[in-house]
Design a protein around this motif. Structure first.
Motif, PDB file in Angstrom:
ATOM      1  N   ARG A 150      14.703  36.959 -22.818  1.00  0.00           N
ATOM      2  CA  ARG A 150      13.608  36.719 -21.943  1.00  0.00           C
ATOM      3  C   ARG A 150      13.417  36.292 -20.508  1.00  0.00           C
ATOM      4  NH1 ARG A 150      11.717  31.394 -21.330  1.00  0.00           N
ATOM      5  NH2 ARG A 150       9.738  30.215 -22.324  1.00  0.00           N
ATOM      6  N   THR A 151      14.952  36.213 -20.142  1.00  0.00           N
ATOM      7  CA  THR A 151      14.505  35.715 -18.581  1.00  0.00           C
ATOM      8  C   THR A 151      14.060  37.933 -17.884  1.00  0.00           C
ATOM      9  OG1 THR A 151      16.010  34.292 -18.742  1.00  0.00           O
ATOM     10  CG2 THR A 151      15.183  35.649 -16.670  1.00  0.00           C
ATOM     11  N   TRP A 152      14.482  38.762 -18.278  1.00  0.00           N
ATOM     12  CA  TRP A 152      14.685  40.396 -18.076  1.00  0.00           C
ATOM     13  C   TRP A 152      12.304  39.937 -18.345  1.00  0.00           C
ATOM     14  CZ3 TRP A 152      12.370  44.188 -21.365  1.00  0.00           C
ATOM     15  CH2 TRP A 152      12.403  45.173 -20.988  1.00  0.00           C
ATOM     16  N   LYS A 153      12.319  40.112 -19.540  1.00  0.00           N
ATOM     17  CA  LYS A 153      10.294  40.118 -20.117  1.00  0.00           C
ATOM     18  C   LYS A 153      10.325  39.426 -19.108  1.00  0.00           C
ATOM     19  CE  LYS A 153       9.800  42.084 -22.602  1.00  0.00           C
ATOM     20  NZ  LYS A 153       9.881  42.124 -24.155  1.00  0.00           N
ATOM     21  N   LEU A 154       9.788  37.997 -19.264  1.00  0.00           N
ATOM     22  CA  LEU A 154       9.402  37.086 -17.952  1.00  0.00           C
ATOM     23  C   LEU A 154       9.469  38.005 -16.435  1.00  0.00           C
ATOM     24  CD1 LEU A 154      10.079  33.640 -19.306  1.00  0.00           C
ATOM     25  CD2 LEU A 154       8.402  35.162 -19.695  1.00  0.00           C
ATOM     26  N   ASP A 155      10.109  38.235 -16.377  1.00  0.00           N
ATOM     27  CA  ASP A 155      10.611  39.160 -14.722  1.00  0.00           C
ATOM     28  C   ASP A 155       9.495  40.371 -14.892  1.00  0.00           C
ATOM     29  OD1 ASP A 155      11.788  39.151 -12.242  1.00  0.00           O
ATOM     30  OD2 ASP A 155      12.097  41.356 -12.834  1.00  0.00           O
ATOM     31  N   LEU A 156       9.615  41.038 -16.203  1.00  0.00           N
ATOM     32  CA  LEU A 156       8.130  42.432 -15.878  1.00  0.00           C
ATOM     33  C   LEU A 156       7.219  41.995 -16.276  1.00  0.00           C
ATOM     34  CD1 LEU A 156       8.731  45.408 -16.669  1.00  0.00           C
ATOM     35  CD2 LEU A 156       8.702  45.127 -19.161  1.00  0.00           C
ATOM     36  N   ILE A 157       6.811  40.906 -17.103  1.00  0.00           N
ATOM     37  CA  ILE A 157       5.445  40.500 -17.283  1.00  0.00           C
ATOM     38  C   ILE A 157       4.797  40.212 -15.251  1.00  0.00           C
ATOM     39  CG2 ILE A 157       4.438  38.728 -18.285  1.00  0.00           C
ATOM     40  CD1 ILE A 157       6.061  39.387 -20.769  1.00  0.00           C
ATOM     41  N   ALA A 158       5.692  39.684 -15.177  1.00  0.00           N
ATOM     42  CA  ALA A 158       5.752  39.391 -13.375  1.00  0.00           C
ATOM     43  C   ALA A 158       5.379  40.005 -13.028  1.00  0.00           C
ATOM     44  CB  ALA A 158       6.189  38.049 -12.648  1.00  0.00           C
ATOM     45  N   ARG A 159       6.601  40.596 -12.870  1.00  0.00           N
ATOM     46  CA  ARG A 159       5.975  42.670 -11.872  1.00  0.00           C
ATOM     47  C   ARG A 159       4.992  42.726 -12.082  1.00  0.00           C
ATOM     48  NH1 ARG A 159       9.736  45.582 -13.023  1.00  0.00           N
ATOM     49  NH2 ARG A 159      11.266  44.778 -14.128  1.00  0.00           N
ATOM     50  N   VAL A 160       4.942  43.575 -13.385  1.00  0.00           N
ATOM     51  CA  VAL A 160       3.166  44.090 -13.942  1.00  0.00           C
ATOM     52  C   VAL A 160       2.264  43.499 -13.236  1.00  0.00           C
ATOM     53  CG1 VAL A 160       2.334  45.528 -15.708  1.00  0.00           C
ATOM     54  CG2 VAL A 160       4.347  45.295 -15.025  1.00  0.00           C
ATOM     55  N   ASP A 161       2.043  42.114 -13.287  1.00  0.00           N
ATOM     56  CA  ASP A 161       0.714  41.049 -13.331  1.00  0.00           C
ATOM     57  C   ASP A 161       0.838  41.174 -11.292  1.00  0.00           C
ATOM     58  OD1 ASP A 161      -1.292  39.720 -14.126  1.00  0.00           O
ATOM     59  OD2 ASP A 161      -0.396  38.740 -12.159  1.00  0.00           O
ATOM     60  N   ALA A 162       1.878  41.562 -10.849  1.00  0.00           N
ATOM     61  CA  ALA A 162       0.952  41.515  -9.250  1.00  0.00           C
ATOM     62  C   ALA A 162       1.010  42.825  -9.086  1.00  0.00           C
ATOM     63  CB  ALA A 162       3.174  41.175  -9.165  1.00  0.00           C
ATOM     64  N   ARG A 163       1.778  43.974  -9.752  1.00  0.00           N
ATOM     65  CA  ARG A 163       0.992  45.236  -9.309  1.00  0.00           C
ATOM     66  C   ARG A 163      -0.409  45.544  -9.421  1.00  0.00           C
ATOM     67  NH1 ARG A 163       5.349  48.157 -12.746  1.00  0.00           N
ATOM     68  NH2 ARG A 163       7.630  47.863 -11.566  1.00  0.00           N
ATOM     69  N   ILE A 164      -0.673  45.311 -11.110  1.00  0.00           N
ATOM     70  CA  ILE A 164      -2.341  45.545 -11.471  1.00  0.00           C
ATOM     71  C   ILE A 164      -3.423  45.358 -10.064  1.00  0.00           C
ATOM     72  CG2 ILE A 164      -1.526  46.496 -14.060  1.00  0.00           C
ATOM     73  CD1 ILE A 164      -2.547  43.395 -14.647  1.00  0.00           C
ATOM     74  N   HIS A 165      -2.675  43.770 -10.177  1.00  0.00           N
ATOM     75  CA  HIS A 165      -3.792  42.749  -9.105  1.00  0.00           C
ATOM     76  C   HIS A 165      -3.822  43.198  -7.496  1.00  0.00           C
ATOM     77  CE1 HIS A 165      -4.145  40.614 -12.935  1.00  0.00           C
ATOM     78  NE2 HIS A 165      -5.096  40.466 -12.578  1.00  0.00           N
ATOM     79  N   ALA A 166      -2.924  43.845  -7.113  1.00  0.00           N
ATOM     80  CA  ALA A 166      -2.749  44.415  -5.586  1.00  0.00           C
ATOM     81  C   ALA A 166      -3.430  45.412  -5.223  1.00  0.00           C
ATOM     82  CB  ALA A 166      -1.101  45.379  -5.818  1.00  0.00           C
ATOM     83  N   ALA A 167      -3.903  45.834  -4.188  1.00  0.00           N
ATOM     84  CA  ALA A 167      -5.043  46.407  -3.625  1.00  0.00           C
ATOM     85  C   ALA A 167      -4.923  47.699  -3.733  1.00  0.00           C
ATOM     86  CB  ALA A 167      -4.453  46.923  -2.326  1.00  0.00           C
ATOM     87  N   PRO A 168      -5.550  48.795  -4.591  1.00  0.00           N
ATOM     88  CA  PRO A 168      -4.974  50.291  -4.301  1.00  0.00           C
ATOM     89  C   PRO A 168      -4.315  50.739  -3.402  1.00  0.00           C
ATOM     90  CG  PRO A 168      -7.420  49.754  -4.662  1.00  0.00           C
ATOM     91  CD  PRO A 168      -6.635  48.754  -4.623  1.00  0.00           C
TER      92      PRO A 168
END
Length: 249
Positions: free
Chosen positions: A41-59
């Motif tokens: 669960r800790t790993w999954k929450l970290d993954l979700i946070a990292r993916v969320d940061a990527r999709i909202h980053a500047a292209p």
């Protein structure tokens, strides 16, 4: 009047010892499984946070050719922006089920001024518009800029449905197989899901990428821990009951 039945004798110490060892092993395994799910669960929450940061980053610009071999899961869903010419005559249709219904993804190669080629998932078209001639406006010439998400290749096909390059039937976005079937040569080993920017004529419809990660690990952890407590409680009851019985003659 019949005499009351005597309580059954106490189980042997050997039997209780074997039960205790088995219960201890089961308890340790169940606690271990619960702890593993907490870690997951800790790993999954970290993954979700990292993916969320990527999709909202500047292209950013797509990875350079020399970096293609190192592309992996840590690069998935990065926002990219690439400019080039679409090779419309080599587009590939891949069966899709989306929020707009069933139909096809339109995967079109894009060639940059430097000669690099990227497979672009331009978006969704319904079955009646699969023929490129029915959406001629979207087959525009000239350079264009595409912004979207880096997606990893989907080799092989879908569940129980293998890709059939010879028959032109595709069930997954298998970059290497599509590149080979379309004679594209050396292309990036990933594809780019175009964003919701409208295409001329309205088709294909981009921006339909679904980003969802199943996260049931807490439920699984609580289940394993509950089973461990049940084993402990059941074993304690067994020993308590055994100690209350008379010794064997």
């Amino acid at each position: 009047m019949s005499a009351p039945k005597a309580a059954p004798p106490r189980p042997t110490g050997r039997f209780l010892g074997l039960v205790g060892i088995a219960a201890l092993a089961a308890f340790a395994i169940l606690v271990g499984l619960g702890t593993w799910q907490v870690q997951r669960r800790t790993w999954k929450l970290d993954l979700i946070a990292r993916v969320d940061a990527r999709i909202h980053a500047a292209p950013a610009a797509p990875p350079a050719r020399e970096a293609w071999a190192a592309i992996g899961t840590d690069d998935a869903y990065r926002r990219l922006r690439v400019r080039g010419l679409f090779l419309h005559d080599r587009e590939t249709l891949v069966q899709a089920v989306t929020e707009l219904g069933g139909g096809f993804w339109v995967l079109t190669p894009l060639e940059t001024p430097d000669g690099d080629r990227f497979l672009i998932n331009r978006g969704f078209v319904p079955p009646e518009r699969r023929d490129a001639a029915t959406r001629a406006q979207g087959q525009f010439p000239g350079e264009t800029t595409v912004t979207g998400l880096l997606r990893l290749s989907e080799p092989g096909g879908a569940f129980l449905r293998s890709n059939d390059p010879a028959g032109g039937r595709w069930f997954s976005r298998d970059v290497a197989a599509i590149a080979q079937a379309r004679g594209l040569g050396d292309v990036a080993p990933f594809f780019i899901d175009a964003d919701a920017s409208a295409n001329p004529g309205g088709l294909p419809v981009g921006g339909l990428t679904i980003i969802a990660f199943r996260n049931d690990h807490l439920v699984y952890a609580l289940t394993w821990y509950a089973l461990a407590l049940m084993v402990a409680a059941g074993t304690a009851y067994l020993f308590r009951d055994a100690l209350r019985r008379p010794r064997r003659a």
